[in-house]
Design an enzyme around this catalytic site. Structure first.
Site, PDB file in Angstrom:
ATOM      1  N   LYS A  22       1.007  -1.336   0.054  1.00 43.23           N
ATOM      2  CA  LYS A  22      -0.222   0.025  -0.035  1.00 43.23           C
ATOM      3  C   LYS A  22       1.174   1.078   0.079  1.00 43.23           C
ATOM      4  O   LYS A  22       0.622   2.382  -0.696  1.00 43.23           O
ATOM      5  CB  LYS A  22      -0.895   0.074   1.318  1.00 43.23           C
ATOM      6  CG  LYS A  22      -1.301   1.195   1.645  1.00 43.23           C
ATOM      7  CD  LYS A  22      -2.258   1.268   2.872  1.00 43.23           C
ATOM      8  CE  LYS A  22      -1.609   1.660   4.154  1.00 43.23           C
ATOM      9  NZ  LYS A  22      -1.284   2.959   4.279  1.00 43.23           N
ATOM     10  N   ASP A 306       5.040   0.322  11.965  1.00 44.41           N
ATOM     11  CA  ASP A 306       3.702  -0.405  11.554  1.00 44.41           C
ATOM     12  C   ASP A 306       3.636  -2.024  12.040  1.00 44.41           C
ATOM     13  O   ASP A 306       2.581  -2.428  11.589  1.00 44.41           O
ATOM     14  CB  ASP A 306       3.576  -0.310  10.160  1.00 44.41           C
ATOM     15  CG  ASP A 306       3.487   1.004   9.303  1.00 44.41           C
ATOM     16  OD1 ASP A 306       3.614   1.437   8.283  1.00 44.41           O
ATOM     17  OD2 ASP A 306       3.397   2.107  10.327  1.00 44.41           O
TER      18      ASP A 306
HETATM   19  C1  EPZ Z   1       4.304   6.804   6.412  1.00 46.03           C
HETATM   20  O1  EPZ Z   1       3.609   7.712   6.858  1.00 46.03           O
HETATM   21  C2  EPZ Z   1       3.528   5.547   6.360  1.00 46.03           C
HETATM   22  N1  EPZ Z   1       2.346   5.871   5.508  1.00 46.03           N
HETATM   23  C3  EPZ Z   1       3.004   5.273   7.694  1.00 46.03           C
HETATM   24  O2  EPZ Z   1       2.266   3.806   7.546  1.00 46.03           O
HETATM   25  C4  EPZ Z   1       4.187   4.750   8.547  1.00 46.03           C
HETATM   26  O3  EPZ Z   1       3.583   4.380   9.805  1.00 46.03           O
HETATM   27  C5  EPZ Z   1       5.106   6.121   8.511  1.00 46.03           C
HETATM   28  O4  EPZ Z   1       5.548   6.487   7.397  1.00 46.03           O
HETATM   29  C6  EPZ Z   1       6.444   5.661   9.466  1.00 46.03           C
HETATM   30  O5  EPZ Z   1       7.042   4.677   8.665  1.00 46.03           O
HETATM   31  C7  EPZ Z   1       2.418   5.914   4.046  1.00 46.03           C
HETATM   32  O6  EPZ Z   1       3.611   5.674   3.601  1.00 46.03           O
HETATM   33  C8  EPZ Z   1       1.465   6.417   3.155  1.00 46.03           C
HETATM   34  P1  EPZ Z   1       6.402   9.974   8.626  1.00 46.03           P
HETATM   35  P2  EPZ Z   1       4.353   9.149   7.067  1.00 46.03           P
HETATM   36  O7  EPZ Z   1       6.354  11.303   7.700  1.00 46.03           O
HETATM   37  O8  EPZ Z   1       4.823   9.481   5.845  1.00 46.03           O
HETATM   38  C9  EPZ Z   1       6.960  13.393  11.984  1.00 46.03           C
HETATM   39  C10 EPZ Z   1       0.258   2.674   7.982  1.00 46.03           C
HETATM   40  O9  EPZ Z   1      -0.026   1.996   8.669  1.00 46.03           O
HETATM   41  N2  EPZ Z   1       6.488  14.418  11.021  1.00 46.03           N
HETATM   42  O10 EPZ Z   1       7.453   9.512   8.309  1.00 46.03           O
HETATM   43  O11 EPZ Z   1       3.088  10.297   7.249  1.00 46.03           O
HETATM   44  C11 EPZ Z   1       5.575  12.503  12.194  1.00 46.03           C
HETATM   45  O12 EPZ Z   1       4.555  13.128  13.030  1.00 46.03           O
HETATM   46  C12 EPZ Z   1       0.662   3.836   8.014  1.00 46.03           C
HETATM   47  O13 EPZ Z   1       0.436   2.089   6.605  1.00 46.03           O
HETATM   48  C13 EPZ Z   1       6.575  15.571  11.473  1.00 46.03           C
HETATM   49  O14 EPZ Z   1       6.815  16.136  12.467  1.00 46.03           O
HETATM   50  O15 EPZ Z   1       5.114   9.242   8.409  1.00 46.03           O
HETATM   51  C14 EPZ Z   1       6.187  11.137  12.641  1.00 46.03           C
HETATM   52  O16 EPZ Z   1       5.987  11.527  14.096  1.00 46.03           O
HETATM   53  C15 EPZ Z   1       0.566   4.619   9.133  1.00 46.03           C
HETATM   54  N3  EPZ Z   1       6.328  16.615  10.276  1.00 46.03           N
HETATM   55  C16 EPZ Z   1       7.411  11.137  12.299  1.00 46.03           C
HETATM   56  O17 EPZ Z   1       7.643  12.381  11.571  1.00 46.03           O
HETATM   57  C17 EPZ Z   1       6.283  16.226   8.946  1.00 46.03           C
HETATM   58  O18 EPZ Z   1       6.146  16.981   8.217  1.00 46.03           O
HETATM   59  C18 EPZ Z   1       7.450  10.098  11.050  1.00 46.03           C
HETATM   60  O19 EPZ Z   1       6.366  10.395  10.103  1.00 46.03           O
HETATM   61  C19 EPZ Z   1       6.157  14.897   8.570  1.00 46.03           C
HETATM   62  C20 EPZ Z   1       6.291  14.004   9.763  1.00 46.03           C
END
Ligand code: EPZ
Length: 419
Positions: A22, A306
């Site tokens: 996904k 995840d």
């Molecule tokens: C991706 O989400 C995945 N989703 C998530 O999978 C996954 O849990 C996550 O990466 C971590 O591996 C997709 O790829 C569609 P991040 P993403 O930006 O990109 C902080 C699932 O179950 N952050 O890597 O949204 C954020 O709050 C989903 O399939 C900021 O602070 O996650 C988090 O604490 C759930 N500012 C950390 O970084 C930002 O601008 C990692 O988030 C972006 C993120």
């Protein structure tokens, strides 16, 4: 809202095939916005989030043909809107992946600011910082992010926090920018490498994908391509746990074990027997008792966040005390209180959950809160004695293709009850 009814206590036996990832298919569909030519994607999982992404592309004016269930043929030559509307973004924050491609190709993007979700605030400040570094102006108008640029220009982008979709947005934007972009502290997940492979087939110049430093040399235009999405490493890990938690034996096919070695190593340390007869197959079984082992989630190649909820479910059946520490999201223990309703002994304190096992689980009525928490509840229900009901299974449908059908084919007693 659909519910699952599970009668636990059945050992799983048989073979299950893994669907496409996904979290790779989502950015790859968005990448099709970068070109007026056709992009054909194969092995796209049949899950809700991809149906949402397809609707978003069509709302923007692209055409998406699905000649067979898991093949998407996207043509964004007819895109004439540049806004991802709130009603779509609020159901799937990955809609933010339209931001980079729209600004890069059309000079304008409007994406409703995604709200938080059950696992955390999920800000996108780093996405916006990066686009500004590439020369876009970014404003907020009535809850909508408006990003504009005559033409993006290459720049150095350093992420203070590793962000998967943030990295993906910059990769797509930089592919059409004027000049060279270097991304420092880039995400290294397999989904990043998969997106880079697609972009390269489309004509992008990318070096270092899968490492913390990526260099992208922008081009004036990108073309069409054909690409097969990688297998879903989290679905793979979920089924390994399904075999382990029921004391069964599963053959897991069409997977890529190299994408989840931290999970495989950890589960082997717990006492799960995991063999690899060939490069796309795993054979999972349990001999003797499972031993509690601590885990701390981390960015790739560490133990993925995840898989944290699924691992916690397994630790309720392991001998001893396991400390499960979540370092990526601030609120990803929603499943703990539901697992406690089955009889699990879990104490949450800050970033860590302390799981004491083994505890016999007995069926109960549960409510799913987010995608991976739902999977955790299904796994625990498979191990619980008696009947478990799980409400709001639309959460699980977002990221697992017909999970109840796959589980039934390997001996689980699980059915979907439509309300
Ligand atoms: C991706 O989400 C995945 N989703 C998530 O999978 C996954 O849990 C996550 O990466 C971590 O591996 C997709 O790829 C569609 P991040 P993403 O930006 O990109 C902080 C699932 O179950 N952050 O890597 O949204 C954020 O709050 C989903 O399939 C900021 O602070 O996650 C988090 O604490 C759930 N500012 C950390 O970084 C930002 O601008 C990692 O988030 C972006 C993120």
């Amino acid at each position: 809202m659909d519910k699952f009814r599970i009668l636990g206590g059945k050992r799983l036996h048989g073979s299950v095939a893994i669907s496409g990832a996904k979290n790779s298919a989502l950015p790859c569909l968005a990448a099709a916005l970068l070109t007026p030519e056709t992009v054909t994607l194969r092995n796209v999982p049949y899950v809700r989030d991809l149906i949402t992404m397809r609707r978003l592309l069509e709302d923007l004016g692209a055409t998406v043909l699905v000649p067979e269930l898991r093949t998407h043929r996207i043509n964004a030559g007819t895109v004439e809107h540049y806004e991802a509307p709130y009603e779509l973004v609020k159901t799937m924050r990955a809609s933010v992946l339209a931001l980079g491609p729209l600004v890069a190709r059309f000079g304008e993007a409007r994406v409703s600011l995604p709200g938080g979700c059950a696992i955390g605030q999920r800000p996108i400040d780093l996405h916006l910082m990066a686009l500004e570094k590439l020369g876009a102006t970014v404003e907020m108008q009535n809850g909508v992010i408006v990003a504009k640029a005559e033409r993006l220009r290459g720049a150095d982008v350093t992420f203070e926090i590793v962000t998967v979709t943030g990295t993906e947005n910059v990769m797509m934007a930089a592919a059409l920018a004027n000049g060279v972009t270097r991304i420092f502290n880039a995400a290294c997940e397999p989904e990043i490498t998969d997106l880079a492979e697609l972009l390269t087939k489309m004509g992008a110049h990318i070096e270092g994908a899968g490492t913390p430093t990526m260099t992208i040399t922008g081009v004036d235009a990108l073309g069409g391509a054909e690409h097969t999405i990688i297998p879903d490493r989290i679905e793979t890990g979920t089924f390994i746990v399904a075999a382990a938690i029921t004391g069964g034996e599963l053959e897991i096919t069409q997977c890529n074990p190299t994408h989840l070695m931290a999970v495989i190593d950890k589960l082997r340390a717990v006492g799960v027997e995991i063999e690899q007869p060939d490069e796309r197959t795993l054979r999972v079984s349990v001999r003797g008792k499972l031993q509690a082992r601590d885990v701390t989630t981390a960015v790739h190649p560490g133990f993925p966040t995840d898989m944290q909820a699924q691992y916690m479910a397994l630790m309720t059946q392991a001998e001893g005390d396991a400390v499960v520490t979540e370092m990526i999201f601030e609120n990803r223990f929603m499943h703990a209180s539901e697992l406690q309703r089955l009889g699990a002994r879990i104490r949450v304190h800050g970033h860590s959950a302390y799981v004491h096992g083994p505890t016999p689980l007995t069926g109960a009525q549960l409510i799913a809160s987010d995608l991976r928490a739902s999977a955790s509840l299904v796994l625990a229900g498979l191990a619980a004695e008696g009947e478990t009901w799980i409400d709001r299974v639309y959460h699980i449908d977002r990221g697992y293709e017909k999970i109840e059908e796959k589980l039934r084919t390997v001996g689980a007693e699980i059915e979907r009850v439509k309300n």
